[in-house]
Design a protein around this motif. Structure first.
Motif, mmCIF file in Angstrom:
data_model
loop_
_atom_site.group_PDB
_atom_site.id
_atom_site.type_symbol
_atom_site.label_atom_id
_atom_site.label_comp_id
_atom_site.label_asym_id
_atom_site.label_seq_id
_atom_site.Cartn_x
_atom_site.Cartn_y
_atom_site.Cartn_z
ATOM 1 N N UNK A 38 -57.266 12.839 30.443
ATOM 2 C CA UNK A 38 -56.210 13.358 30.195
ATOM 3 C C UNK A 38 -55.234 11.880 29.786
ATOM 4 N N UNK A 39 -54.002 12.462 29.273
ATOM 5 C CA UNK A 39 -53.066 11.276 29.732
ATOM 6 C C UNK A 39 -52.035 11.591 28.700
ATOM 7 N N UNK A 40 -50.682 11.233 28.900
ATOM 8 C CA UNK A 40 -49.681 11.749 28.817
ATOM 9 C C UNK A 40 -48.959 11.003 26.785
ATOM 10 N N UNK A 41 -48.927 11.173 26.591
ATOM 11 C CA UNK A 41 -48.558 10.582 24.992
ATOM 12 C C UNK A 41 -47.501 9.601 25.025
ATOM 13 N N UNK A 42 -47.177 8.092 24.037
ATOM 14 C CA UNK A 42 -46.705 7.126 24.283
ATOM 15 C C UNK A 42 -45.616 7.865 23.323
ATOM 16 N N UNK A 43 -45.944 9.368 21.722
ATOM 17 C CA UNK A 43 -45.379 8.934 20.790
ATOM 18 C C UNK A 43 -44.951 7.491 19.963
ATOM 19 N N UNK A 44 -45.444 6.685 20.239
ATOM 20 C CA UNK A 44 -45.045 5.235 19.800
ATOM 21 C C UNK A 44 -46.529 4.809 18.190
ATOM 22 N N UNK A 45 -45.470 4.600 17.342
ATOM 23 C CA UNK A 45 -46.857 4.047 15.662
ATOM 24 C C UNK A 45 -47.305 2.969 16.339
ATOM 25 N N UNK A 46 -49.109 3.418 16.208
ATOM 26 C CA UNK A 46 -50.078 2.673 16.290
ATOM 27 C C UNK A 46 -51.058 1.808 14.646
ATOM 28 N N UNK A 47 -50.131 0.815 15.583
ATOM 29 C CA UNK A 47 -50.556 -0.670 14.107
ATOM 30 C C UNK A 47 -52.017 -1.294 14.890
ATOM 31 N N UNK A 48 -53.323 -1.173 14.345
ATOM 32 C CA UNK A 48 -54.936 -2.303 14.774
ATOM 33 C C UNK A 48 -55.557 -2.911 14.151
ATOM 34 N N UNK A 49 -55.526 -4.061 14.466
ATOM 35 C CA UNK A 49 -56.190 -4.578 13.754
ATOM 36 C C UNK A 49 -57.389 -4.956 14.676
ATOM 37 N N UNK A 50 -58.590 -4.791 14.526
ATOM 38 C CA UNK A 50 -59.321 -5.057 15.848
ATOM 39 C C UNK A 50 -59.170 -5.144 16.832
ATOM 40 N N UNK A 51 -59.453 -5.923 17.744
ATOM 41 C CA UNK A 51 -59.307 -5.513 18.961
ATOM 42 C C UNK A 51 -58.079 -5.995 19.356
ATOM 43 N N UNK A 52 -56.975 -5.531 18.615
ATOM 44 C CA UNK A 52 -55.469 -6.424 18.498
ATOM 45 C C UNK A 52 -54.804 -4.706 18.705
ATOM 46 N N UNK A 53 -54.080 -4.275 19.721
ATOM 47 C CA UNK A 53 -53.396 -2.920 19.099
ATOM 48 C C UNK A 53 -51.959 -3.443 19.590
ATOM 49 N N UNK A 54 -50.535 -3.476 18.209
ATOM 50 C CA UNK A 54 -49.153 -3.392 18.426
ATOM 51 C C UNK A 54 -48.618 -1.758 17.735
ATOM 52 N N UNK A 55 -46.772 -2.109 17.493
ATOM 53 C CA UNK A 55 -46.448 -1.454 17.759
ATOM 54 C C UNK A 55 -46.210 -1.521 15.863
ATOM 55 N N UNK A 56 -46.239 -2.424 14.969
ATOM 56 C CA UNK A 56 -45.729 -3.005 14.133
ATOM 57 C C UNK A 56 -46.894 -4.034 12.976
ATOM 58 N N UNK A 57 -46.791 -4.317 12.261
ATOM 59 C CA UNK A 57 -47.264 -5.115 10.747
ATOM 60 C C UNK A 57 -47.310 -6.285 11.382
ATOM 61 N N UNK A 58 -46.263 -6.478 11.751
ATOM 62 C CA UNK A 58 -45.666 -7.724 12.102
ATOM 63 C C UNK A 58 -46.059 -8.208 12.999
#
Length: 285
Positions: free
Chosen positions: A249-269
């Motif tokens: 279990x965990x507290x949701x972050x509620x932010x956009x998730x943009x994943x490309x393989x082993x990288x997870x950020x908040x935007x395509x940029x």
């Protein structure tokens, strides 16, 4: 008090990762099978060396944490920071990729059972670029609690039982991660608190069990992530074989998730910048 019930079942799919390691993936099969703040849950287990011997050679990460829990077998972790950890039966590797880490996870045996789980825990935007870190948690550092009929290995988080607060090997964190491995004997039962507001799941990986709710008992399927409704507790009852169940279990972050393989950020940029950093050798700078 409100018992949690099952809202969705995500059956694990067989696939491979690393250099051909056979795994079962529940969370993370697609962007629609995540559970904020968790991105992925893999189960691996085989006694056939060809299913695991090639391991996970050197590869990069950014923007999240990985939690590897070894049930059987022996895995060696090495990273660009100079960390070297021997992950053995019952041990946990908790790695914070942060702004960037390059690491490998390689089996240290040529025969026998290799069995465990890897969980990906997202980081909020404010923490994605923090320094990378690593913790090698030995089996004896993980509290093994007798609760109800069960024994509960508390990897992360805390459990408040009556006036007692039991803390896991890892505590704190903005997402308040809770990670417990629950061992139930035949027909055994246990009730565990899970704070309201935390997104949660249970994962049956051995034996048989049901989740007792206010409306009856819901049977758990083997190797499936059972997403839970909100509430303040779970109640489990094992079948005649006994059961082993993960509670996450965990507290949701509620932010956009943009994943490309082993990288997870908040935007395509940000992903494009990460790829550029990796190409230019700045990912771990």
């Amino acid at each position: 008090m409100l018992s949690r019930s099952i809202t969705r079942r995500i059956a694990a799919m067989e696939t491979s990762d690393g250099a051909g390691v056979r795994i079962k993936r529940s969370l993370g099969q697609s962007p629609h099978t995540r559970l904020d703040p968790y991105l992925m849950l893999d189960e691996f287990g085989s006694d056939q060396p060809q299913d695991y011997i090639a391991g996970f050679p050197s590869h990069p990460h950014r923007g999240f944490e990985t939690v590897t829990y070894m049930i059987e077998g022996h895995m060696l972790h090495e990273d660009h920071l100079g960390n070297r950890g021997n992950l053995k039966n019952g041990g946990v590797q908790w790695m914070t990729a942060g702004r960037g880490i390059v690491h490998s996870e390689m089996p240290q045996q040529e025969s026998g059972q290799m069995r465990g789980f890897q969980l990906w825990l997202n980081l909020p935007a404010a923490e994605k670029m923090k320094p990378a870190g690593y913790r090698d948690i030995q089996p004896e550092e993980i509290p093994d609690l007798p609760l109800g009929d069960a024994r509960v290995k508390l990897v992360a988080g805390s459990l408040s039982i009556g006036e007692e607060v039991h803390e896991g090997a890892v505590t704190g964190g903005s997402t308040q991660p809770l990670y417990a491995d629950i061992h139930l004997p035949a027909n055994g039962e246990v009730q565990l608190p899970v704070a309201q507001g935390l997104a949660g799941l249970v994962y049956l990986y051995e034996g048989s069990a049901g989740l007792k709710t206010d409306n009856g008992t819901e049977e758990l399927a083997r190797s499936s992530a059972h997403i839970l409704s909100d509430g303040d507790r779970i109640e489990l009852k094992a079948g005649t074989e006994g059961a082993r169940v993960l509670l996450i279990a965990g507290r949701p972050i509620g932010e956009p998730v943009v994943q490309y393989g082993p990288f997870v950020m908040n935007s395509r940029e940000e992903i494009e910048q990460t790829l550029q950093d990796y190409r230019d050798g700045r990912l771990t700078a």
